[in-house]
Design a protein around this motif. Structure first.
Motif, PDB file in Angstrom:
ATOM      1  N   PHE A 126       0.863  -1.267   0.024  1.00 58.12           N
ATOM      2  CA  PHE A 126      -0.007   0.032  -0.221  1.00 58.12           C
ATOM      3  C   PHE A 126       0.917   1.228  -0.147  1.00 58.12           C
ATOM      4  O   PHE A 126       0.812   2.210  -1.040  1.00 58.12           O
TER       5      PHE A 126
ATOM      6  N   PHE B 122       3.928   1.506  -0.829  1.00 56.90           N
ATOM      7  CA  PHE B 122       4.628   1.433  -2.049  1.00 56.90           C
ATOM      8  C   PHE B 122       3.687   1.991  -3.430  1.00 56.90           C
ATOM      9  O   PHE B 122       4.416   2.830  -4.135  1.00 56.90           O
ATOM     10  N   SER B 123       2.585   1.641  -3.217  1.00 52.53           N
ATOM     11  CA  SER B 123       1.605   2.173  -4.489  1.00 52.53           C
ATOM     12  C   SER B 123       1.275   3.855  -4.600  1.00 52.53           C
ATOM     13  O   SER B 123       0.619   3.959  -5.126  1.00 52.53           O
ATOM     14  N   MET B 124       1.778   4.330  -3.261  1.00 51.55           N
ATOM     15  CA  MET B 124       1.423   5.647  -3.148  1.00 51.55           C
ATOM     16  C   MET B 124       2.243   6.605  -4.131  1.00 51.55           C
ATOM     17  O   MET B 124       2.139   7.708  -4.325  1.00 51.55           O
TER      18      MET B 124
ATOM     19  N   ARG C 109       4.873   7.117  -7.610  1.00 51.53           N
ATOM     20  CA  ARG C 109       4.683   6.621  -9.210  1.00 51.53           C
ATOM     21  C   ARG C 109       4.880   5.211  -9.550  1.00 51.53           C
ATOM     22  O   ARG C 109       6.078   4.676  -9.007  1.00 51.53           O
ATOM     23  N   LEU C 110       4.003   4.594 -10.007  1.00 52.04           N
ATOM     24  CA  LEU C 110       4.286   3.104 -10.509  1.00 52.04           C
ATOM     25  C   LEU C 110       4.660   2.770 -11.848  1.00 52.04           C
ATOM     26  O   LEU C 110       3.992   3.194 -12.784  1.00 52.04           O
TER      27      LEU C 110
END
Lengths: 114, 958
Positions: free
Chosen positions: A42, A44-46, A48-49
């Motif tokens: 979670f 991590f997904s905050m 830019r992916l």
């Protein structure tokens, strides 16, 4: 990809939360592990992916930061991974010791009174 | 500049010596005394050097910048008043330290006492010399803390623990009030600098917050100086060893309060509120203290209440606040410190040589110990205010101050009468002390046969009593100059004419003195037998002994109130608590997200992402499976959790986070190994216990399932919302831009960890080390569950021969792998700054390498060949990281600033070299140490119970 990742976070968190509320200490420890995966993803997904744009810079020159994945959540999660390992270790040992002294693996140190 | 630095030294040396004193062996009483005594002597020498600089209103200021933007600087300043106070702290400190050498019993651990006493002297010096009012409060609280440790020195005694706790609670709470007062003062004045605050007296007293600031300030000063109604902690603090009492209650601890009153008099004083509150409290304390002291049978109890009374006198003078009163207060601070320290020491000698302090048992000691008796009688004379002794002079000045000044308020009108009555009581209890203890028939049935103490134990008393006499006879020659300097420091240049003389002619003060003396003798002589035989005090006394009330309040606040709150708020058992926690978390998330707009269209799933979908199909199944199976099939649940972890790891690879993937993978291995080791001590769950299938249990599970599903659904929604929002500028961009330019590394994640946010990382490895040590400590006392003591079933059932060879091939492989793993670890470490890897990953790899060796062979075999000292690894790691961080101070840069360059090494070529890599080395070592310590601690359990297992096995085969 976004939907899958979001669902994955949800499934991991849900499984973890379910185990957190169970009565056996081993369930709790597994729950904490699953919850840690969920929360790490979670955080991590905050940022830019991107696929295939690791935050490894070329040496010198101008860089366009938007071309790379966000390094900050990664640094945070890296710390979180190590800390969650430490808490798991601590919890495991507390659990073993509690099991030895109380004779039960119920989280309250005694079986539920029926 | 030399003087400024000497000032710094004055505060620092006691603390350094305290650290040294704490490390000396338990029996080294002489070394301790020399060390501590020399520290105090050094302080006196420094004060002598500084003396010219503070003469005639001069002051020395040492300013160290710290957090200037919020007004916090380390400022030390000394003026005439602080100088005089420091002379008392260091001088009496030195005498007390010598005295303690002879007072303490051989079985008492003296390093602790000396270390605390030195710490106390240091805190006191800091408090006196602080030039910043916030720093002053910090040292103030430090004296409270150290006095707690000192009063509770004999911590095996209940009264010492209680007294210490009471003193800490009262004085430290007062300190918190003082903190608030100082913050208010700082806000009013606009600066925390002491000189600026003192110069802004008018602005402060006319400010609308002045009453609040004054009350908070006085709460701090009164609690410390044991003023009514906070006087009750001081008698209970008498459980401390006598040298401690002698130091704390003469020259230091309790004097801090009156020091503060005098110091801040220019800023806060001169108003009607100040006069009413301070003089009022002072006079009440003066009277009550003297009155109770008369009825005390315990020598130290008498001295304690006498101390309270004399502090009341000084407080009253500070409240009156005329220049003459201030001078009298300073003079009495000095005089009281000198005679009270000597009296406490004399009481200690009597206690030491006779074994009791009870005045009902002591009698006629003048025959057995004539020298001590003479000294104690002179000191008591000073306490009573007999002419030719120092106490007389300051008492005269006090009388004059109460008599002369007159603002017509009831307190002011009552002051002379209270002063005379209290002086009479003071004369009475001093007389009682002398007559009861030293005269009369020789005492019988004392625990020890009384005799003179060693000469050196008497020496400090002698020095102090000589000071009483000399000051009493030639006050102006000895103290005139010092008092003048102190007076100028407090009052400015318009110092009043004051004459330190024994004979001023027949004036009102002398008349008051004579009345007090005669009255005092009458008070003692008339009800003498009644006092001697009576209870320790009258019914009235229980009204002012707030100790029991305080204990009751404490009991209520720390026991009854929390318990009744717990009864209301408690959830039965951990499960319910967890449920409440999760629900609160969900509610908080819901409430904070509600105002946001949610207009999200479901994203399309492309063919390219099919693999990702499949991947998470596996991951999700693993997670749900682990949740399902964790109760009965622990091993299966562990493997399934590992599966979910691997999928997470793959996701990190997929989404450009190679560092995370590497670390996750390695930590995954370590976690699994850890849990596998732990499973050995968790016996299989008995499946024969029927699962609870009652409707209530079903309802419980359904409810929890609902909560879990909602929680997961909510997380999905939030994550999706964030993922589908186009990211704007991120803080991360800054790191991406500056990582190479300022950090000298191309792997931004690693540069963040070891450079930009290195302080976080430092904290994190400290946490890791703490966890390692905790695990180790917990397992040292570990007793395994009885049913898991014997060897596991598969091992018992297998043939002995098969058991020996069952890991033969893997063991050899693992041994061969040792070197490659270490090489891999080194590789990960060195590439860390530029490519995925780094200290964490390398550390975990190294630990896994060691772990494999433990798995491959038995523990004894491996430990005979490989010495691993995990605690040292951790310690060295932390030291390396910390010293790299502090090293940047040498170059004038802030903590953990890095320096980097590329080095051209022969053969290898250009390699990045940065102090951040050294920091990373510390991280590496700490991680290795912590993980190995945890794993070994668990692995060692099977060794520790091996003998018992053998004992139990035959029984089971029967």
């Amino acid at each position: 990809m976004e939907l899958v990742l979001a669902l994955a976070i949800g499934v991991l968190t849900g499984s973890g939360v379910w185990l957190l509320m169970r009565p056996r200490s081993y369930q709790l420890i597994i729950g904490l592990c699953l919850l840690a995966y969920g929360v790490n993803l979670f955080i991590f997904s905050m940022g830019r992916l991107y696929v295939g744009a690791a935050p490894i810079m070329p040496k010198g020159g101008f860089v366009d930061p938007t071309a790379y994945a966000d390094p900050l959540p990664q640094a945070l999660v890296l710390t979180a991974i190590v800390i969650s390992f430490a808490t798991t270790a601590l919890f495991l040992v507390v659990m073993i010791a509690a099991r030895g002294t109380s004779g039960t693996d119920h989280v309250d140190g005694k079986e539920r009174e029926q | 500049m030399v003087e400024q630095n000497l000032l710094l030294l004055l505060v620092l040396t006691p603390f350094i010596s305290a650290a040294l004193a704490a490390t000396l062996p338990v029996q080294s009483r002489n070394a301790e005394t020399w060390l501590a005594g020399l520290t105090m002597a050094l302080a006196l020498v420094i004060l002598a050097v500084l003396a010219p600089a503070v003469t005639g209103g001069g002051k020395v200021i040492r300013h160290v910048e710290w957090a200037s933007t919020i007004g916090l600087d380390l400022t030390f300043r000394i003026d005439g008043f602080a100088w005089l106070f420091m002379v008392l702290v260091a001088g009496i400190g030195m005498l007390v330290l010598v005295y303690a050498r002879y007072y303490m019993a051989p079985e008492d651990p003296v390093p602790r006492l000396y270390a605390f006493l030195l710490c106390f002297a240091g805190s006191m010096a800091g408090l006196i010399l602080s030039g910043n009012i916030i720093m002053l409060v910090v040292f103030w609280e430090l004296t409270s803390l150290v006095s707690f440790l000192l009063i509770g020195y004999w911590h095996h005694r209940q009264d010492a623990r209680d007294g210490a706790r009471m003193a800490l609670i009262v004085t430290a709470s007062g300190g918190l009030c003082l903190m608030l007062a100082m913050i208010l003062l700082g806000q009013i004045v606009g600066s925390y600098d002491l000189d600026e605050v003192l110069a802004a007296g008018e602005r402060i007293t006319s400010h609308r917050l002045y009453p609040i600031a004054l009350i908070l300030f006085l709460l701090g000063a009164f609690t410390k100086s044991a003023q009514f109604p906070f006087h009750f902690w001081l008698p209970n603090a008498m459980a401390a060893p006598t040298p401690v009492s002698s130091y704390l209650h003469s020259a230091t601890m309790v004097k801090a309060g009156v020091f503060l009153l005098l110091r801040f008099h220019p800023a806060l004083g001169g108003t009607d509120e100040w006069f009413q509150l301070v003089t009022g409290a002072g006079l009440i304390t003066l009277l009550i203290g003297a009155f109770v002291a008369l009825f005390k049978h315990d020598l130290k109890g008498l001295l304690a209440y006498s101390t309270i009374s004399h502090l009341g006198l000084i407080t009253a003078l500070a409240g009156i606040g005329t220049p003459l009163a201030i001078m009298a207060a300073v003079f009495h601070i000095v005089n009281h410190a000198v005679f009270k320290a000597s009296l406490f020491m004399a009481a200690g000698i009597i206690d030491h040589e006779t074994g009791t302090r009870d005045m009902r048992r002591l009698s006629g000691l003048a025959r057995a110990m004539p020298v001590t008796a003479t000294l104690a009688i002179i000191a008591s004379g000073a306490m009573a205010g007999v002419p030719l002794l120092n106490g007389f002079l300051s008492k005269e000045m006090f009388f004059e101050a109460t008599y002369v000044w007159n603002n017509g308020s009831p307190i002011d009108n009552a002051a002379p009468y209270v002063a005379v009555l209290a002086a009479a009581l003071g004369a009475a209890y001093s007389l009682r002390f002398i007559v009861t203890v030293f005269f009369g028939p020789p005492a019988r049935d004392l625990p020890h046969e009384p005799h003179e103490p060693p000469a050196l134990m008497r020496l400090p008393v002698f020095v102090l009593v000589a000071a009483c006499l000399c000051v009493g006879i030639a006050p102006h020659a000895l103290l005139g100059g010092w008092l003048e300097n102190a007076g100028i420091a407090l009052l400015g240049d318009d110092l009043p004419e004051f004459s330190l003389k024994i004979w001023h002619g027949v004036n009102p003060a002398l008349v008051m003195s004579v009345i007090a003396m005669i009255l005092g003798i009458a008070i003692y002589l008339v009800p003498r037998r009644w006092i001697d035989r009576g209870e320790e005090g009258l019914g009235l006394l229980s009204l002012v002994a707030f100790g029991p009330a305080f204990e009751a309040m404490l009991q209520f606040l720390t026991q009854r109130l929390p318990r009744s709150l717990l009864r209301i708020a408690n959830a039965p058992g951990l499960q319910a608590q967890m449920r409440v926690m999760v629900l609160i978390g969900m509610a908080a998330a819901f409430l904070s997200l509600q105002p946001l707009e949610w207009n999200i269209s479901p994203p399309p799933i492309g063919a390219r992402e099919l693999v990702f979908v499949l991947l998470w199909l596996i991951g999700g199944t693993c997670a749900i499976g682990a949740a399902w199976q964790a109760k009965y099939h622990r091993f299966a649940a562990l493997i399934l959790t590992g599966g979910a972890g691997l999928v997470t790891c793959t996701t990190f690879v997929w989404l450009s986070a190679p560092d995370l993937a590497v670390t996750q993978l390695l930590v995954e291995i370590a976690t699994t190994a850890l849990l596998l080791l732990g499973l050995r001590w968790l016996p299989k769950r008995d499946e024969e216990i029927a699962a609870d299938e009652t409707p209530r249990a079903r309802f419980r599970r359904l409810r929890d399932l609902l909560i879990a599903v909602t929680c997961g659904g909510g997380m999905t929604a939030i994550a999706l919302a964030v993922l589908l929002t186009r990211p704007g500028n991120s803080v991360g961009d800054w790191f991406l831009r500056h990582s190479y330019v300022e950090g000298g590394g191309t792997n931004v994640v690693n540069v963040i960890l070891v450079d930009f946010r290195a302080f976080d990382t430092f904290g994190e490895i400290a946490v890791l080390a703490i966890v390692g040590l905790t695990v180790y400590a917990l397992l040292r006392r570990f007793r395994p569950a009885p049913e898991s003591v014997s060897r596991p079933r598969p091992q018992r059932e297998a043939e002995e021969q098969a058991l020996e060879a069952y890991l033969f091939i893997p063991a050899i492989l693992m041994q061969w792998l040792f070197a490659p793993i270490i090489a891999l670890s080194a590789y990960l470490f060195f590439r860390g700054h530029d490519l995925p890897g780094g200290g964490f990953a390398a550390g975990v790899t190294f630990a896994i390498g060691l772990l494999l060796q433990y798995v491959a062979s038995n523990v004894r075999w491996i430990e005979a060949r490989l010495t691993i000292l995990p605690v040292r690894w951790m310690g060295v790691g932390l030291i390396i990281s910390a010293s790299v961080g502090t090293g940047s101070w040498i170059f004038g840069a802030p903590f953990l600033t890095t320096h980097y360059r590329y080095l051209d090494l022969p053969l290898i070529g250009k390699v990045p070299a940065s102090t951040a890599m050294l920091f990373d080395l510390g991280v590496f070592a700490a991680v290795v140490g912590a993980i190995v310590l945890v794993l070994i601690a668990i692995a060692h359990q099977s060794l520790r119970i091996a003998p018992r297992a053998r004992n139990t096995e035959p029984e089971e085969t029967l």
